[in-house]
Design a protein around this motif. Structure first.
Motif, PDB file in Angstrom:
ATOM      1  N   SER A  65     -64.522  36.765  18.668  1.00  0.00           N
ATOM      2  CA  SER A  65     -64.287  36.399  17.273  1.00  0.00           C
ATOM      3  C   SER A  65     -63.817  37.605  16.482  1.00  0.00           C
ATOM      4  CB  SER A  65     -65.570  35.838  16.643  1.00  0.00           C
ATOM      5  OG  SER A  65     -66.596  36.812  16.678  1.00  0.00           O
ATOM      6  N   ALA A  66     -62.947  37.340  15.507  1.00  0.00           N
ATOM      7  CA  ALA A  66     -62.463  38.358  14.572  1.00  0.00           C
ATOM      8  C   ALA A  66     -63.020  38.048  13.199  1.00  0.00           C
ATOM      9  CB  ALA A  66     -60.934  38.374  14.535  1.00  0.00           C
ATOM     10  N   CYS A  67     -63.602  39.070  12.578  1.00  0.00           N
ATOM     11  CA  CYS A  67     -64.315  38.875  11.319  1.00  0.00           C
ATOM     12  C   CYS A  67     -63.617  39.656  10.207  1.00  0.00           C
ATOM     13  CB  CYS A  67     -65.766  39.315  11.466  1.00  0.00           C
ATOM     14  SG  CYS A  67     -66.780  38.983  10.008  1.00  0.00           S
ATOM     15  N   ALA A  68     -63.890  39.263   8.974  1.00  0.00           N
ATOM     16  CA  ALA A  68     -63.314  39.950   7.815  1.00  0.00           C
ATOM     17  C   ALA A  68     -63.926  41.319   7.581  1.00  0.00           C
ATOM     18  CB  ALA A  68     -63.487  39.093   6.561  1.00  0.00           C
ATOM     19  N   ASP A  69     -64.978  41.685   8.291  1.00  0.00           N
ATOM     20  CA  ASP A  69     -65.554  43.026   8.162  1.00  0.00           C
ATOM     21  C   ASP A  69     -64.830  44.056   9.020  1.00  0.00           C
ATOM     22  OD1 ASP A  69     -66.343  42.206  10.645  1.00  0.00           O
ATOM     23  OD2 ASP A  69     -68.452  42.748  10.408  1.00  0.00           O
ATOM     24  N   GLY A  70     -63.732  43.665   9.679  1.00  0.00           N
ATOM     25  CA  GLY A  70     -62.943  44.596  10.464  1.00  0.00           C
ATOM     26  C   GLY A  70     -63.430  44.802  11.878  1.00  0.00           C
ATOM     27  N   LYS A  71     -64.241  43.893  12.411  1.00  0.00           N
ATOM     28  CA  LYS A  71     -64.796  44.057  13.754  1.00  0.00           C
ATOM     29  C   LYS A  71     -64.514  42.828  14.605  1.00  0.00           C
ATOM     30  CE  LYS A  71     -68.533  47.017  12.085  1.00  0.00           C
ATOM     31  NZ  LYS A  71     -69.995  47.189  11.917  1.00  0.00           N
ATOM     32  N   ILE A  72     -64.397  43.072  15.902  1.00  0.00           N
ATOM     33  CA  ILE A  72     -64.253  42.014  16.893  1.00  0.00           C
ATOM     34  C   ILE A  72     -65.537  41.975  17.713  1.00  0.00           C
ATOM     35  CG2 ILE A  72     -63.001  41.257  18.946  1.00  0.00           C
ATOM     36  CD1 ILE A  72     -60.488  42.393  17.768  1.00  0.00           C
ATOM     37  N   ARG A  73     -66.122  40.804  17.815  1.00  0.00           N
ATOM     38  CA  ARG A  73     -67.401  40.639  18.520  1.00  0.00           C
ATOM     39  C   ARG A  73     -67.215  39.753  19.744  1.00  0.00           C
ATOM     40  NH1 ARG A  73     -68.454  41.126  13.128  1.00  0.00           N
ATOM     41  NH2 ARG A  73     -70.229  42.450  12.547  1.00  0.00           N
ATOM     42  N   ILE A  74     -68.002  40.063  20.774  1.00  0.00           N
ATOM     43  CA  ILE A  74     -67.993  39.281  22.010  1.00  0.00           C
ATOM     44  C   ILE A  74     -69.399  38.732  22.219  1.00  0.00           C
ATOM     45  CG2 ILE A  74     -67.579  39.307  24.489  1.00  0.00           C
ATOM     46  CD1 ILE A  74     -65.667  41.624  24.060  1.00  0.00           C
ATOM     47  N   TYR A  75     -69.512  37.413  22.257  1.00  0.00           N
ATOM     48  CA  TYR A  75     -70.794  36.731  22.426  1.00  0.00           C
ATOM     49  C   TYR A  75     -70.840  36.041  23.781  1.00  0.00           C
ATOM     50  CZ  TYR A  75     -71.464  37.163  17.346  1.00  0.00           C
ATOM     51  OH  TYR A  75     -71.616  37.642  16.062  1.00  0.00           O
ATOM     52  N   ASN A  76     -72.058  35.906  24.287  1.00  0.00           N
ATOM     53  CA  ASN A  76     -72.292  35.072  25.464  1.00  0.00           C
ATOM     54  C   ASN A  76     -72.356  33.626  25.002  1.00  0.00           C
ATOM     55  OD1 ASN A  76     -73.248  33.734  27.752  1.00  0.00           O
ATOM     56  ND2 ASN A  76     -74.525  35.459  28.374  1.00  0.00           N
ATOM     57  N   PHE A  77     -71.448  32.813  25.488  1.00  0.00           N
ATOM     58  CA  PHE A  77     -71.394  31.417  25.062  1.00  0.00           C
ATOM     59  C   PHE A  77     -72.658  30.650  25.415  1.00  0.00           C
ATOM     60  CE2 PHE A  77     -70.309  26.974  25.990  1.00  0.00           C
ATOM     61  CZ  PHE A  77     -69.754  26.586  24.772  1.00  0.00           C
ATOM     62  N   LEU A  78     -73.349  31.057  26.467  1.00  0.00           N
ATOM     63  CA  LEU A  78     -74.474  30.281  26.963  1.00  0.00           C
ATOM     64  C   LEU A  78     -75.748  30.496  26.159  1.00  0.00           C
ATOM     65  CD1 LEU A  78     -73.875  30.829  30.780  1.00  0.00           C
ATOM     66  CD2 LEU A  78     -73.081  28.941  29.342  1.00  0.00           C
ATOM     67  N   ASN A  79     -75.994  31.732  25.689  1.00  0.00           N
ATOM     68  CA  ASN A  79     -77.261  32.003  24.978  1.00  0.00           C
ATOM     69  C   ASN A  79     -77.065  32.608  23.586  1.00  0.00           C
ATOM     70  OD1 ASN A  79     -76.535  34.674  25.563  1.00  0.00           O
ATOM     71  ND2 ASN A  79     -77.835  34.732  27.392  1.00  0.00           N
ATOM     72  N   GLY A  80     -75.840  32.900  23.166  1.00  0.00           N
ATOM     73  CA  GLY A  80     -75.591  33.412  21.826  1.00  0.00           C
ATOM     74  C   GLY A  80     -75.804  34.898  21.653  1.00  0.00           C
ATOM     75  N   ASN A  81     -76.083  35.641  22.736  1.00  0.00           N
ATOM     76  CA  ASN A  81     -76.283  37.088  22.614  1.00  0.00           C
ATOM     77  C   ASN A  81     -74.953  37.797  22.360  1.00  0.00           C
ATOM     78  OD1 ASN A  81     -79.015  36.777  23.091  1.00  0.00           O
ATOM     79  ND2 ASN A  81     -78.813  37.102  25.303  1.00  0.00           N
ATOM     80  N   CYS A  82     -74.984  38.780  21.450  1.00  0.00           N
ATOM     81  CA  CYS A  82     -73.802  39.583  21.174  1.00  0.00           C
ATOM     82  C   CYS A  82     -73.723  40.706  22.210  1.00  0.00           C
ATOM     83  CB  CYS A  82     -73.855  40.157  19.765  1.00  0.00           C
ATOM     84  SG  CYS A  82     -72.380  41.083  19.300  1.00  0.00           S
ATOM     85  N   LEU A  83     -72.688  40.699  23.019  1.00  0.00           N
ATOM     86  CA  LEU A  83     -72.550  41.672  24.094  1.00  0.00           C
ATOM     87  C   LEU A  83     -71.891  42.959  23.630  1.00  0.00           C
ATOM     88  CD1 LEU A  83     -71.343  39.263  26.936  1.00  0.00           C
ATOM     89  CD2 LEU A  83     -73.685  39.894  26.310  1.00  0.00           C
ATOM     90  N   LYS A  84     -70.928  42.866  22.720  1.00  0.00           N
ATOM     91  CA  LYS A  84     -70.205  44.065  22.297  1.00  0.00           C
ATOM     92  C   LYS A  84     -69.599  43.848  20.924  1.00  0.00           C
ATOM     93  CE  LYS A  84     -66.890  47.524  23.888  1.00  0.00           C
ATOM     94  NZ  LYS A  84     -65.978  47.959  24.936  1.00  0.00           N
ATOM     95  N   VAL A  85     -69.540  44.931  20.143  1.00  0.00           N
ATOM     96  CA  VAL A  85     -68.902  44.939  18.826  1.00  0.00           C
ATOM     97  C   VAL A  85     -67.856  46.046  18.832  1.00  0.00           C
ATOM     98  CG1 VAL A  85     -69.205  45.187  16.347  1.00  0.00           C
ATOM     99  CG2 VAL A  85     -70.980  44.076  17.709  1.00  0.00           C
ATOM    100  N   MET A  86     -66.615  45.704  18.548  1.00  0.00           N
ATOM    101  CA  MET A  86     -65.522  46.668  18.529  1.00  0.00           C
ATOM    102  C   MET A  86     -64.994  46.800  17.101  1.00  0.00           C
ATOM    103  SD  MET A  86     -63.382  45.753  21.997  1.00  0.00           S
ATOM    104  CE  MET A  86     -63.289  44.007  21.641  1.00  0.00           C
ATOM    105  N   LYS A  87     -65.064  48.003  16.545  1.00  0.00           N
ATOM    106  CA  LYS A  87     -64.497  48.282  15.234  1.00  0.00           C
ATOM    107  C   LYS A  87     -63.014  48.594  15.416  1.00  0.00           C
ATOM    108  CE  LYS A  87     -65.388  50.845  10.998  1.00  0.00           C
ATOM    109  NZ  LYS A  87     -66.222  51.876  10.340  1.00  0.00           N
ATOM    110  N   VAL A  88     -62.173  47.811  14.788  1.00  0.00           N
ATOM    111  CA  VAL A  88     -60.741  47.892  15.054  1.00  0.00           C
ATOM    112  C   VAL A  88     -60.154  49.173  14.492  1.00  0.00           C
ATOM    113  CG1 VAL A  88     -58.518  46.763  14.682  1.00  0.00           C
ATOM    114  CG2 VAL A  88     -60.546  45.401  15.178  1.00  0.00           C
ATOM    115  N   ASN A  89     -60.463  49.511  13.225  1.00  0.00           N
ATOM    116  CA  ASN A  89     -59.964  50.759  12.647  1.00  0.00           C
ATOM    117  C   ASN A  89     -61.017  51.342  11.725  1.00  0.00           C
ATOM    118  OD1 ASN A  89     -59.713  49.346  10.151  1.00  0.00           O
ATOM    119  ND2 ASN A  89     -57.640  48.738  10.679  1.00  0.00           N
ATOM    120  N   GLY A  90     -60.800  52.598  11.340  1.00  0.00           N
ATOM    121  CA  GLY A  90     -61.783  53.291  10.521  1.00  0.00           C
ATOM    122  C   GLY A  90     -61.860  52.794   9.101  1.00  0.00           C
ATOM    123  N   ARG A  91     -60.811  52.120   8.620  1.00  0.00           N
ATOM    124  CA  ARG A  91     -60.806  51.651   7.237  1.00  0.00           C
ATOM    125  C   ARG A  91     -61.605  50.372   7.054  1.00  0.00           C
ATOM    126  NH1 ARG A  91     -55.446  53.742   7.868  1.00  0.00           N
ATOM    127  NH2 ARG A  91     -54.817  51.809   8.829  1.00  0.00           N
TER     128      ARG A  91
END
Length: 748
Positions: free
Chosen positions: A619-645
């Motif tokens: 998922s891509a969010c308006a806070d500037g981050k891309i998140r990867i969730y486990n579809f089966l249990n809803g756990n967030c596996l990784k958060v990637m900050k796209v840019n410093g701004r």
């Protein structure tokens, strides 16, 4: 002058020394002339423009002709070096262009009388004593605004340094500097007194005056001493000025008052972080020479060198942290498992379990299996992977800010980018724009779909039309007309195109003929739509998601649960994801008429794009981050900050190991590493094999220890057993197996 008598009574320092009660003003002495010039200057100085005032002020300061007076006024204007005045300096424009414009307006605004008055006062000021110059200059500075005070400080600083350079050329004895520094360290003032210079000098020697008079006397004494020392030099400086050139030119005013010259250390006036940024752009040799300028520069150079030396170290750690993942998450993990899906009847209805009450799910029960309560399910084999959880490299494809930019990437080497009505292709390998341009839309482009394999591009616009373009020539092949509102979204499956618009309609088109095949209606503007071989899914601003059957064009089900507009969709054969402005990504079942929400993934801001791949929600969010969730249990596996701004991530597109990301400020490409997936079954077999090898090694070790402890047995048998035990130990690749474990550990 007679009209000034009431005001002169309130200014005792300007009382005439020769006047009495009958004739209060003589109009001839130095005090009377000074008072008259001050009051007359006050009448016209504030009425003229900014540029002539600046010219007159600079002309007056140039006529001071005394190093001590310059240092005295420099101490008075020391406050102009504060942060507020530094900000004001950045707001003042002293360009030549401005001066020329103001000069032309000055000829229209000022008459010759004011300019003549300026020259008369400058002529009188040049012939006056230092005491008169100090008094007149003080009153002139009182009538100046902050900009003029800033100009005065810059001019005085330059003139003072020029005086010192001239004194150095004339080899003035060292004692003069002692006199100067002794005078500059005192808080000298110039109270306008009736006493003469000689009387004041005598009283100062006797030491009978008060503290204030003592300060004044010391100041006047220093003036006399400096005048006697620099009289020859002052005469030379005055000889350069004649009554015709006392009013300086505008170019001279600019050079003296700009604050940026060879007499000014501009680095010291800047904030520290800006100074270090400027010095960091120099090469090593220039940086070493800068350390010899001053102590302040040496300190800045040392900090810059330290930061430059730390830069590679920080970059390596950033590269490492970019590939970091949550503790316990294996980026190589993959597995094949059975996932429950609803059982349906022939008419598409779901089969419920009889005599079973609905229970609220707890936190421990929050998973896909617990979502199907009172519902009969069947198991479908699916594959899951921890995709995009490893390391990656970043490439900036475009660094232009545009919050309305739309892109599309379908794999290959090209990205379609639209800005307003202009559409261009961007090469992700060479990072350059192709010369092909696609022009024809009458309104801004709001949706794109690039099909590089088939050599065409689709675009939906504000002008209510959809156009098909040839990638090589940029020519418009076909126009799809039918929408009555702005086209907001598109999707393509084989030769079927589906589009949504703000006219609350979803249309299915034949890509080859351009004909509209079916129309599906909402009650609100359409924001997202998707199509596959069986269903068309669409979402609107109300937050509803509708699933339509492609063949029958019937509404299969309506999914409600979002509290905001649904801006993005993603679906496959079994599941559907919807992202909304309420900050939730909801998971639904695509099977039959099952309408309950399976899972929900929470975000801090609105969700702008979503994807489902290998049972992972991206998922891509308006806070500037891309998140990867486990579809089966809803756990967030990784958060990637796209840019410093922290700019909102508008969209992203995935193809293989590449992820092309569109933000408000740039377009990025994340290139992830190639991963050899380790399935859980293979891992279990490897662990079992390792355990068996460990057990065999332990048994052999016990045998060797027993054979080595048989002391009372014959020597031959003991040596033979020891040899057999040692050879068996050496024959096992124990060290190599441990080394392989160590090399696998960082990747696991």
């Amino acid at each position: 002058m007679e009209n000034l008598d009431p005001r002169l009574r309130n200014a005792p320092y300007f009382r005439c020394e020769k006047g009495d009660s009958s004739v209060p003003v003589c109009q001839k002495c130095e005090t009377c002339v000074l008072a008259w010039n001050i009051f007359s200057t006050k009448q016209w100085f504030r009425r003229i423009g900014e540029v002539p005032r600046r010219k007159f002020l600079v002309s007056i300061l140039e006529q001071l002709g005394s190093l001590y007076l310059l240092q005295y006024f420099q101490n008075i204007l020391q406050t102009t070096q504060g942060k507020d005045f530094i900000y004001s300096r950045s707001r003042i424009n002293l360009s030549r262009k401005e001066g020329k414009i103001v000069r032309s307006s000055l000829n229209q605004m000022l008459d010759k009388t004011v300019e003549q008055k300026m020259r008369e006062i400058l002529s009188w000021f040049a012939r006056s004593t230092h005491r008169t110059k100090a008094n007149y200059t003080l009153f002139l500075l009182q009538m100046c605004d902050p900009k003029l005070l800033l100009t005065a400080a810059n001019v005085i600083r330059v003139l003072s340094l020029r005086q010192w350079n001239n004194l150095a050329d004339y080899n003035v004895p060292y004692e003069t500097s002692d006199v100067f520094w002794a005078a500059s360290t005192k808080t000298a003032s110039f109270p306008l007194s009736r006493a003469s210079g000689k009387e004041n000098s005598l009283e100062s020697r006797r030491g009978e005056a008060s503290n204030t008079d003592g300060q004044w006397k010391s100041s006047i004494q220093c003036i006399f001493e400096m005048n006697s020392l620099f009289s020859g030099k002052a005469g030379l400086s005055k000889a350069k000025y004649t009554p015709s050139n006392l009013l300086v030119d505008l170019d001279v005013v600019k050079d003296l008052s700009s604050g940026v010259s060879k007499y000014r250390d501009f680095i010291r006036s800047l904030p520290v972080h800006l100074s270090k940024y400027i010095l960091s752009m120099l090469d090593k040799n220039s940086l070493n020479r800068c350390a010899s300028v001053s102590q302040h520069w040496a300190m800045l150079v040392q900090q810059v060198k330290m930061e430059l030396s730390m830069h590679p170290f920080i970059q390596s750690h950033i590269t490492f942290l970019q590939g970091s993942y949550t503790k316990g998450i294996d980026p190589n993990y993959a597995n094949k498992l059975f996932i429950p899906v609803p059982k349906i009847t022939d008419n598409g209805k779901c089969i419920r379990v009889k005599n079973q009450k609905l229970k609220l799910r707890t936190k421990n029960d929050y998973n896909l299996w617990a979502a199907y309560q009172n519902q009969e399910t069947q198991q479908v084999l699916m594959e899951e992977r921890n995709i995009f959880c490893g390391t990656y490299n970043i490439r900036i494809l475009s660094d232009t800010w545009d919050r309305n930019r739309v892109i599309h990437y379908s794999g290959g080497d090209l990205v379609a980018v639209s800005s307003n009505r202009k559409i261009q292709l961007l090469d992700v390998i060479q990072v350059k724009e192709l010369p092909t341009e696609f022009r024809g839309h009458a309104g801004s482009v709001r949706a794109l779909f690039l099909c590089e394999e088939e050599n065409f591009l689709l675009s939906g616009s504000y002008d209510l039309s959809i156009r098909s373009w040839d990638l090589k020539s940029g020519a418009c092949i076909r126009i799809f007309n039918g929408h009555q509102g702005t086209v907001t979204c598109m999707d393509l499956y084989k030769n079927r195109l589906v589009s949504g618009a703000r006219d609350c309609q979803v249309k299915e088109w034949d890509i080859e003929t351009g004909k509209c095949l079916k129309t599906f209606k909402h009650k609100d503007p359409i924001l997202a739509t998707k199509i596959n071989d069986t269903y068309i899914v669409s979402s609107c601003e109300r937050g509803l998601v509708k699933v339509w059957h492609v063949v029958s064009a019937q509404l299969v089900k309506t999914l409600s649960g979002h509290e905001g507009a649904v801006k993005c969709l993603c679906c496959d054969q079994w599941h559907l994801l919807s992202g909304s402005t309420d900050g939730l990504v909801m998971a639904w079942s695509m099977v039959g008429k099952y309408e309950r929400c399976l899972m929900a993934y929470k975000h801090p801001k609105e969700v702008l794009h979503v994807a489902l791949l290998f049972l992972r929600v991206i998922s891509a969010c308006a806070d500037g981050k891309i998140r990867i969730y486990n579809f089966l249990n809803g756990n967030c596996l990784k958060v990637m900050k796209v840019n410093g701004r922290g700019d909102p991530v508008l969209s992203f597109f995935i193809q293989g190991n590449r992820m092309v990301i569109n933000t408000e400020s740039n377009i990025l490409m994340f290139q992830f590493e190639n991963i050899k997936w380790q399935y859980s079954m293979d891992q279990a077999k490897q662990k079992k094999k390792d355990k068996d090898e460990d057990r065999e090694e332990n048994d052999l070790t016990e045998v060797a220890s027993r054979s080595s402890t048989q002391v009372f047995s014959p020597r031959d048998s003991m040596s033979s057993k020891q040899t057999v035990g040692q050879e068996s130990l050496l024959s096992k690749p124990y060290r190599s197996r441990v080394f392989l474990k160590d090399t696998r550990a960082p990747t696991g």
